[in-house]
Design an enzyme around this catalytic site. Structure first.
Site, PDB file in Angstrom:
ATOM      1  N   LYS A  30      11.848  -9.347  -2.933  1.00 17.09           N
ATOM      2  CA  LYS A  30      11.364  -8.207  -2.157  1.00 17.09           C
ATOM      3  C   LYS A  30      10.387  -8.654  -1.074  1.00 17.09           C
ATOM      4  O   LYS A  30      10.492  -8.264   0.093  1.00 17.09           O
ATOM      5  CB  LYS A  30      10.674  -7.212  -3.092  1.00 17.09           C
ATOM      6  CG  LYS A  30       9.770  -6.185  -2.399  1.00 17.09           C
ATOM      7  CD  LYS A  30       8.940  -5.436  -3.424  1.00 17.09           C
ATOM      8  CE  LYS A  30       7.990  -4.434  -2.813  1.00 17.09           C
ATOM      9  NZ  LYS A  30       6.890  -5.044  -2.042  1.00 17.09           N
ATOM     10  N   ASN A  31       9.405  -9.464  -1.447  1.00 19.58           N
ATOM     11  CA  ASN A  31       8.349  -9.829  -0.508  1.00 19.58           C
ATOM     12  C   ASN A  31       8.818 -10.794   0.570  1.00 19.58           C
ATOM     13  O   ASN A  31       8.121 -10.991   1.566  1.00 19.58           O
ATOM     14  CB  ASN A  31       7.152 -10.414  -1.259  1.00 19.58           C
ATOM     15  CG  ASN A  31       6.424  -9.369  -2.080  1.00 19.58           C
ATOM     16  OD1 ASN A  31       6.482  -8.179  -1.778  1.00 19.58           O
ATOM     17  ND2 ASN A  31       5.764  -9.799  -3.147  1.00 19.58           N
ATOM     18  N   ARG A  35       3.550  -0.519   3.035  1.00 24.83           N
ATOM     19  CA  ARG A  35       2.627  -1.281   3.865  1.00 24.83           C
ATOM     20  C   ARG A  35       3.358  -2.262   4.773  1.00 24.83           C
ATOM     21  O   ARG A  35       2.902  -2.561   5.873  1.00 24.83           O
ATOM     22  CB  ARG A  35       1.649  -2.032   2.962  1.00 24.83           C
ATOM     23  CG  ARG A  35       0.661  -2.895   3.722  1.00 24.83           C
ATOM     24  CD  ARG A  35      -0.365  -3.516   2.818  1.00 24.83           C
ATOM     25  NE  ARG A  35      -1.222  -4.417   3.566  1.00 24.83           N
ATOM     26  CZ  ARG A  35      -2.221  -4.045   4.325  1.00 24.83           C
ATOM     27  NH1 ARG A  35      -2.485  -2.768   4.463  1.00 24.83           N
ATOM     28  NH2 ARG A  35      -2.972  -4.925   4.975  1.00 24.83           N
ATOM     29  N   CYS A  76       1.470   1.084  -2.169  1.00 21.52           N
ATOM     30  CA  CYS A  76       0.731   1.291  -3.407  1.00 21.52           C
ATOM     31  C   CYS A  76      -0.744   1.538  -3.127  1.00 21.52           C
ATOM     32  O   CYS A  76      -1.334   0.915  -2.235  1.00 21.52           O
ATOM     33  CB  CYS A  76       0.868   0.063  -4.315  1.00 21.52           C
ATOM     34  SG  CYS A  76       2.495  -0.109  -5.051  1.00 21.52           S
ATOM     35  N   ARG A  86      -7.058  -2.434   1.560  1.00 23.77           N
ATOM     36  CA  ARG A  86      -5.999  -3.196   2.219  1.00 23.77           C
ATOM     37  C   ARG A  86      -6.005  -2.983   3.744  1.00 23.77           C
ATOM     38  O   ARG A  86      -5.033  -2.529   4.337  1.00 23.77           O
ATOM     39  CB  ARG A  86      -4.624  -2.817   1.657  1.00 23.77           C
ATOM     40  CG  ARG A  86      -4.545  -2.902   0.162  1.00 23.77           C
ATOM     41  CD  ARG A  86      -3.169  -2.579  -0.356  1.00 23.77           C
ATOM     42  NE  ARG A  86      -2.263  -3.711  -0.198  1.00 23.77           N
ATOM     43  CZ  ARG A  86      -0.996  -3.697  -0.600  1.00 23.77           C
ATOM     44  NH1 ARG A  86      -0.493  -2.628  -1.148  1.00 23.77           N
ATOM     45  NH2 ARG A  86      -0.231  -4.755  -0.420  1.00 23.77           N
ATOM     46  N   PRO A  87      -7.099  -3.288   4.416  1.00 22.82           N
ATOM     47  CA  PRO A  87      -7.163  -3.080   5.864  1.00 22.82           C
ATOM     48  C   PRO A  87      -6.195  -3.998   6.598  1.00 22.82           C
ATOM     49  O   PRO A  87      -5.798  -5.044   6.089  1.00 22.82           O
ATOM     50  CB  PRO A  87      -8.614  -3.419   6.204  1.00 22.82           C
ATOM     51  CG  PRO A  87      -9.030  -4.384   5.135  1.00 22.82           C
ATOM     52  CD  PRO A  87      -8.321  -3.922   3.891  1.00 22.82           C
ATOM     53  N   ILE A  88      -5.851  -3.594   7.838  1.00 21.71           N
ATOM     54  CA  ILE A  88      -4.944  -4.420   8.637  1.00 21.71           C
ATOM     55  C   ILE A  88      -5.686  -5.084   9.787  1.00 21.71           C
ATOM     56  O   ILE A  88      -5.090  -5.463  10.781  1.00 21.71           O
ATOM     57  CB  ILE A  88      -3.746  -3.600   9.162  1.00 21.71           C
ATOM     58  CG1 ILE A  88      -4.219  -2.471  10.091  1.00 21.71           C
ATOM     59  CG2 ILE A  88      -2.931  -3.042   8.014  1.00 21.71           C
ATOM     60  CD1 ILE A  88      -3.077  -1.798  10.834  1.00 21.71           C
ATOM     61  N   ASP A  89      -6.995  -5.228   9.627  1.00 28.65           N
ATOM     62  CA  ASP A  89      -7.781  -5.810  10.714  1.00 28.65           C
ATOM     63  C   ASP A  89      -7.347  -7.236  11.051  1.00 28.65           C
ATOM     64  O   ASP A  89      -7.373  -7.639  12.218  1.00 28.65           O
ATOM     65  CB  ASP A  89      -9.277  -5.771  10.391  1.00 28.65           C
ATOM     66  CG  ASP A  89      -9.619  -6.441   9.066  1.00 28.65           C
ATOM     67  OD1 ASP A  89      -8.764  -6.426   8.155  1.00 28.65           O
ATOM     68  OD2 ASP A  89     -10.733  -6.972   8.938  1.00 28.65           O
ATOM     69  N   LEU A  90      -6.906  -8.003  10.054  1.00 28.88           N
ATOM     70  CA  LEU A  90      -6.470  -9.370  10.332  1.00 28.88           C
ATOM     71  C   LEU A  90      -5.152  -9.389  11.105  1.00 28.88           C
ATOM     72  O   LEU A  90      -4.928 -10.280  11.927  1.00 28.88           O
ATOM     73  CB  LEU A  90      -6.349 -10.170   9.033  1.00 28.88           C
ATOM     74  CG  LEU A  90      -7.667 -10.451   8.304  1.00 28.88           C
ATOM     75  CD1 LEU A  90      -7.421 -11.211   7.009  1.00 28.88           C
ATOM     76  CD2 LEU A  90      -8.630 -11.234   9.195  1.00 28.88           C
ATOM     77  N   ASP A 114       0.163  -9.796  -7.828  1.00 32.46           N
ATOM     78  CA  ASP A 114       1.273  -8.905  -8.177  1.00 32.46           C
ATOM     79  C   ASP A 114       1.655  -8.991  -9.655  1.00 32.46           C
ATOM     80  O   ASP A 114       2.374  -8.129 -10.161  1.00 32.46           O
ATOM     81  CB  ASP A 114       2.502  -9.208  -7.316  1.00 32.46           C
ATOM     82  CG  ASP A 114       2.415  -8.557  -5.949  1.00 32.46           C
ATOM     83  OD1 ASP A 114       1.490  -7.760  -5.716  1.00 32.46           O
ATOM     84  OD2 ASP A 114       3.287  -8.843  -5.100  1.00 32.46           O
ATOM     85  N   ARG A 155      10.608   0.764  -6.089  1.00 30.06           N
ATOM     86  CA  ARG A 155      10.262   0.129  -4.821  1.00 30.06           C
ATOM     87  C   ARG A 155      10.456  -1.394  -4.893  1.00 30.06           C
ATOM     88  O   ARG A 155      10.688  -2.038  -3.857  1.00 30.06           O
ATOM     89  CB  ARG A 155       8.809   0.412  -4.433  1.00 30.06           C
ATOM     90  CG  ARG A 155       8.547   1.829  -3.944  1.00 30.06           C
ATOM     91  CD  ARG A 155       7.120   1.982  -3.437  1.00 30.06           C
ATOM     92  NE  ARG A 155       6.826   0.919  -2.494  1.00 30.06           N
ATOM     93  CZ  ARG A 155       5.766   0.116  -2.586  1.00 30.06           C
ATOM     94  NH1 ARG A 155       4.902   0.250  -3.570  1.00 30.06           N
ATOM     95  NH2 ARG A 155       5.563  -0.823  -1.686  1.00 30.06           N
TER      96      ARG A 155
END
Length: 417
Positions: free
Chosen positions: A22-23, A92, A116, A121-125, A306, A398
């Site tokens: 999946k990943n 995400r 989830c 889980r910010p997306i700043d990076l 995970d 999922r």
């Protein structure tokens, strides 16, 4: 199929093939936008996250199909750049489309991603990396508008080895002008898989699997055919299930090296494990209750976050006290409270879950809180003395193609409701 019923205390025995990763496949699907034509990926799992990503690609004008594990993405008529909010709220990984859209179309419109509920889980990076390559961002009301006249190679140094941000940086850099150096990048096997896929499309990448990756931009990429590797988290889930049920289980198709840390932990818990590297075969035999364990999650090659919830379930039936510390996500102990409904004795001390094992667990009814937490509840049902029901299994779907099919093939008394 929104619920799973389990009759516990059935030892798992037999061999099970592991679904495609999946990943790994989700960033590959995003990468398909970088080439004009038909991309084919084989051994793709039929899971909700894949179908959601197909929906996003189709909203951008692509034609997608998934039949018997063969995914095709035709980008010839694709011209859109707006990602529908309905899909962004589900997963995400939708943010991985930012890099390819900026690289190929110079603009993108999206929203803050969902998936989830396991922390901020910010997306700043992600945004930092794309800004370094020349993108501009405007935010309003949860919407993100991104633009880039031309992406150019740059030096990117992450403050934390984020998997998604590393993938987005690579996806944007492969067709950027000049060379990009990415430092302190994530080293997860899925990134290596993505780099192999991009190389098949014509990308020039050095250092995949290391903390420093160099990308030499090329003018264009080409459609490719690729065979997806096995899902290491799925394999780890089934091995943990075998350990909890005094089982004898062989998982086929996952790279043993990618599971080095989970295998090490299972051996510490008393499992007899034999590995055939060339055949991608891992056999686990357990003839007693698992022993207690202490582990700490972390970026690869550390223990994967995970699998934290799944191993917390295993620790719940261990003979003694286990300590599991979570360092990746600050809110990933949602499964702990629900495991208590199955008789698990777990307390939370800051970032650490302390489990005093008991066996058997008692049967329970609970809703899956998230993807991996849902799998943990199913494993608790396998170790419970009676009938358990797990609801809200859309979370489980999922990431697992068919948990009931796979565990049922190993002797579990389990079915969809």
């Amino acid at each position: 199929m929104s619920a799973i019923q389990i009759q516990g205390l059935r030892p798992l025995k037999g061999t099970v093939g592991i679904q495609g990763s999946k990943n790994a496949v989700l960033p590959m699907m995003a990468a398909s936008l970088l080439a004009d034509g038909v991309t084919v990926i084989r051994h793709v799992p039929e899971i909700e996250d894949v179908f959601s990503m197909m929906g996003i690609l189709e909203s951008l004008g692509c034609k997608c199909s998934l039949e018997k594990g063969v995914l095709t993405v035709d980008t010839k008529a694709s011209s859109g750049h707006r990602i529908p909010e309905e899909y962004v709220g589900k997963m995400r990984s939708s943010c991985l489309l930012l890099g390819p859209l900026l690289a190929g179309r110079g603009e993108a419109v999206t929203y803050y991603p969902g998936g989830c509920v396991i922390g901020k889980r910010p997306i700043d990076l992600h945004l930092y990396a794309l800004k370094r390559l020349g993108a501009s961002f405007f935010e309003a009301g949860g919407m993100i508008l991104a633009r880039a006249d031309r992406l150019r190679g740059a030096r990117i140094r992450f403050s934390y080895p984020s998997v998604g941000a590393t993938e987005n940086a690579i996806l944007a850099a492969v067709t950027a002008e000049g060379e990009t150096e990415i430092e302190n990048c994530a080293r997860e096997p899925e990134i290596m898989e993505l780099c192999r896929f991009l190389a098949a499309m014509g990308a020039r990448i050095r250092g995949a699997g290391k903390s420093r990756i160099a990308v030499e931009g090329v003018r264009r990429l080409y459609p490719a055919e690729f065979f997806l590797g096995g899902d290491r988290i799925c394999a780890g889930t089934y091995l943990a299930a075998a350990a909890m049920t005094a089982g004898d289980v062989t998982v086929m198709g996952a790279e043993p090296e990618d599971l080095r840390e989970p295998v090490y932990i299972l051996r510490r818990m008393g499992a007899d494990i034999s590995i055939k590297e060339r055949e991608k075969e891992i056999r686990l035999r357990m003839d007693q209750r698992p022993g207690p364990v202490s582990l700490c999650t972390g970026p690869y090659p550390g223990f994967p976050t995970d699998l934290q919830s799944v191993f917390l379930a295993a620790a719940s039936v261990a003979c003694g006290e286990s300590r599991i510390t979570e360092t990746v996500f600050e809110a990933r102990f949602a499964a702990a409270a629900l495991l208590r409904q199955f008789g698990a004795r777990i307390r939370i001390e800051g970032q650490t879950a302390v489990a005093l094992g008991t066996y058997p667990l008692r049967p329970g009814i609970a809703d899956a809180p998230d993807l991996r937490g849902g799998a943990a509840l199913v494993l608790a049902g396998l170790a419970a003395d009676g009938l358990s029901i797990i609801g809200s299994c859309r979370h489980i779907q999922r990431g697992y193609e068919d948990l009931c099919r796979d565990l049922g093939s190993l002797g579990a008394e389990i079915c969809w409701l």
